[in-house]
Scaffold this active site. Structure first.
Site, PDB file in Angstrom:
ATOM      1  N   HIS A 134      71.469  88.344  58.069  1.00 60.49           N
ATOM      2  CA  HIS A 134      71.609  86.698  57.900  1.00 60.49           C
ATOM      3  C   HIS A 134      72.399  86.207  59.038  1.00 60.49           C
ATOM      4  O   HIS A 134      73.339  86.674  59.832  1.00 60.49           O
ATOM      5  CB  HIS A 134      72.824  86.588  56.687  1.00 60.49           C
ATOM      6  N   GLU A 163      67.250  86.260  59.231  1.00 61.78           N
ATOM      7  CA  GLU A 163      66.923  84.838  58.744  1.00 61.78           C
ATOM      8  C   GLU A 163      68.077  84.247  59.783  1.00 61.78           C
ATOM      9  O   GLU A 163      68.870  84.604  60.418  1.00 61.78           O
ATOM     10  CB  GLU A 163      67.636  84.694  57.367  1.00 61.78           C
ATOM     11  N   ASP A 203      69.171  79.800  61.023  1.00 57.19           N
ATOM     12  CA  ASP A 203      69.325  78.274  60.839  1.00 57.19           C
ATOM     13  C   ASP A 203      68.671  77.576  62.139  1.00 57.19           C
ATOM     14  O   ASP A 203      69.203  77.870  63.132  1.00 57.19           O
ATOM     15  CB  ASP A 203      70.645  77.801  60.430  1.00 57.19           C
ATOM     16  N   HIS A 224      73.817  76.468  62.590  1.00 55.25           N
ATOM     17  CA  HIS A 224      74.255  76.396  61.221  1.00 55.25           C
ATOM     18  C   HIS A 224      74.847  75.037  60.833  1.00 55.25           C
ATOM     19  O   HIS A 224      74.214  74.246  59.748  1.00 55.25           O
ATOM     20  CB  HIS A 224      74.984  77.466  60.521  1.00 55.25           C
ATOM     21  N   GLU A 252      65.379  79.172  58.364  1.00 53.79           N
ATOM     22  CA  GLU A 252      65.683  78.028  57.637  1.00 53.79           C
ATOM     23  C   GLU A 252      65.758  76.850  58.319  1.00 53.79           C
ATOM     24  O   GLU A 252      66.470  76.543  59.173  1.00 53.79           O
ATOM     25  CB  GLU A 252      67.012  78.557  57.129  1.00 53.79           C
TER      26      GLU A 252
END
Ligand code: G3P
Ligand code: MG
Length: 247
Positions: free
Chosen positions: A16, A43, A45, A58, A118
């Site tokens: 993450h 993953e 952002d 993020h 993301e």
């Protein structure tokens, strides 16, 4: 239109925000740690700067994760280049940069990491962020397997799809809504991502019956991870990549 397929097999665990809790979030150091620990996928952002360039971040503001101040959408690329993403929360990583999407893509490919990008638009920038990320993902991964592109924003996903229809997409929710199937079909997404603590067994059963993978965030307890896999969840996003692995 038939939704694009993912060119790689989903792993059980995604690191993450690049490297979980073992490195500053959304940094290249995190990608290196994830690879060193044997993770197959990460993953992260992606948000736009004031220049409209995609960077890994993020929050809509810089304070929590960098030594910068103010809103990302009002910060120029030249200022972002000088920020430190390690100092504030991971002093052992002082000097770590805020990476561009281009740098993260390059390193993922060098390290053999698959990615879930993301799209994280600042409020009001949903369509632009989706479009830019869609275009950049197409360009940066041109010679490799495309990453899975997800977003909480349907508008951002639609814009990414319009910019690059071949991208594999995922619908991301806190709690999966009752009209999830219609939304999935409308957006052309191939997987459903949700908060592990809000996962509903009926939704999970229907998704599984239709062959739709369900992925859950953020799972830092190995027992919770095991219970989710037992229930039929395909993969989890974890900060604890030191103790939640593929096996
Ligand atoms: O994409 C899964 C997860 O990262 C969503 O939550 O807030 O950590 O981006 P967040
Ligand atoms: Mg995320």
């Amino acid at each position: 239109m038939i939704p694009p397929r993912l060119g790689w097999r989903l792993p059980r665990v995604f690191a993450h925000r690049c490297g979980g809790a073992l490195a500053p979030e959304n940094t290249l150091a995190g990608l290196r740690i994830a690879a060193r620990l044997g993770l197959r996928a990460v993953e992260f952002d992606v948000m736009l700067s004031a220049d409209g360039s995609p960077w890994l971040l993020h929050d809509e503001t810089l304070e929590r994760t960098t030594n910068g101040l103010g809103r990302m959408c009002e910060t120029r690329d030249a200022e972002l280049c000088d920020l430190d993403a390690g100092l504030r929360r991971h002093p052992g990583f002082a000097g770590e940069a805020v990476p561009t999407l281009a740098a993260a893509a390059r390193l993922c490919r060098q390290l053999g990491l698959q990615a879930n990008v993301e799209v994280k638009p600042a409020a009001g920038f949903e369509a632009l962020t989706g479009e830019v990320v869609g275009r950049c993902v197409r360009a940066f991964w041109a010679a490799g397997e495309l990453p899975l592109v997800s977003s909480f924003s349907q508008v951002a996903l639609a814009a990414a799809r319009a910019a690059a229809p071949e991208l594999p997409l995922a619908n991301l929710y806190q709690r999966i809504p009752s009209d999830w199937l219609a939304r999935l079909q409308e957006s052309g997404a191939l997987s459903l991502h949700c908060d592990a603590l809000a996962l509903d067994d009926d939704v999970l059963a229907e998704a599984r019956a239709r062959g739709i993978p369900v992925l859950c965030y953020t799972v830092n307890d190995p027992l919770l991870a095991a219970a989710l896999f037992q229930r039929g969840v395909t993969a989890v996003f974890s900060d604890r990549i030191d103790c939640i692995g593929e096996a």
